[in-house]
Design an enzyme around this catalytic site. Structure first.
Site, PDB file in Angstrom:
ATOM      1  N   GLY A  39       0.830  -1.207   0.000  1.00 37.42           N
ATOM      2  CA  GLY A  39       0.000   0.000   0.000  1.00 37.42           C
ATOM      3  C   GLY A  39       0.855   1.243   0.000  1.00 37.42           C
ATOM      4  CG  ASN A  40      -0.148   4.663  -1.458  1.00 38.30           C
ATOM      5  OD1 ASN A  40      -0.858   5.515  -0.935  1.00 38.30           O
ATOM      6  ND2 ASN A  40      -0.506   3.997  -2.549  1.00 38.30           N
TER       7      ASN A  40
END
Ligand code: CTP
Length: 233
Positions: free
Chosen positions: A38-39
């Site tokens: 993810g981020n």
């Protein structure tokens, strides 16, 4: 001889509201059944822009990633992966006049998703990654006349202007919001707007809360998208 030829133009209704499609939040690309890449995107900037466009009278569709907030008064769709987002935007885009692409899209996803859980007992692992599609470039490249496209660029401050301008051209967007990297997951933003053709605009006062920046941005973009819809821009 017909006497009501002008009746359509005597309507008291204004033009139909501009239809805006706003994508924001992170993508999650699965590694196995419980893990993902993810981020740190929170989706706050995009949600603030959707709210500002709504407040300015647009009909707004929000397409939001994991953990990103819903926006009152907007049609709502969700995505998890970059592939989901691409599918959602491809189906919604033809019905809209303006795209604001604020999603933090993974540039790579695992080549395959392992079923179950990766086990520590298996020892050191290498994760093969493959690039995702450039969603913004695809949508901007396949737009119909009348549609206006705004992208985002997250860049290191020292290369912000040059790199954002290159991105604007490469992706064939009409405008790009250039932000320093620290914007991600922050409350404030220090962004500027670059237009195809070389014009640029910055909000008065520099760094500001995302809500305020969103209202400034909506006011900059809306007249241009309206002009484009009328075939003037
Ligand atoms: N974007 C996209 N599809 C991707 C990656 C990014 O549509 N696979 C969009 C983002 O939503 C944003 C713009 O492209 O509007 C720029 O994103 P950014 O991450 O700054 O650029 P990248 O294309 O990823 O380029 P680089 O990683 O080289 O900076």
């Amino acid at each position: 001889m017909p006497t009501d030829a002008g009746s359509a133009s005597t309507s008291h209704h204004g033009p139909a509201p501009l239809r805006a499609l706003v994508a924001f939040g992170p993508t999650h690309e699965p590694i196995d059944d419980v893990r993902f890449i993810g981020n740190r995107s929170s989706g706050r900037m995009g949600a603030a822009i959707a709210a500002a466009l709504r407040a300015s009278g647009c009909a707004v569709t929000v397409v939001r990633g994991p953990g990103a907030p819903a926006v009152e008064g907007c049609a709502d769709a969700r995505f998890t992966t970059a592939a989901d987002l691409l599918a959602a935007l491809r189906s919604a885009w033809p019905e809209h006049d303006l795209l604001v692409m604020a999603a933090a899209v993974a540039d790579f996803r695992p080549a395959s998703r392992q079923s179950g859980k990766m086990r520590r007992e298996s020892g050191a692992q290498a994760l093969a990654l493959v690039p995702t599609e450039d969603i913004l470039a695809g949508l901007a490249g396949s737009r119909r006349p009348g549609q206006y496209v705004v992208g985002f660029a997250l860049e290191r401050p020292e290369e912000l202007a040059a790199s954002a301008l290159a991105k604007l051209e490469r992706k064939r967007a009409d405008a790009i919001v250039a932000n320093p990297l620290e914007t991600m997951d922050a409350a404030d933003v220090d962004g500027r707007l670059l237009f195809a053709g070389g014009a640029a605009a910055s909000p008065p006062g520099g760094r500001m809360a995302k809500d305020r920046f969103a209202h400034w941005l909506a006011a900059e973009i809306l007249p241009r998208a309206e002009a484009r819809r009328r075939g003037e821009g």
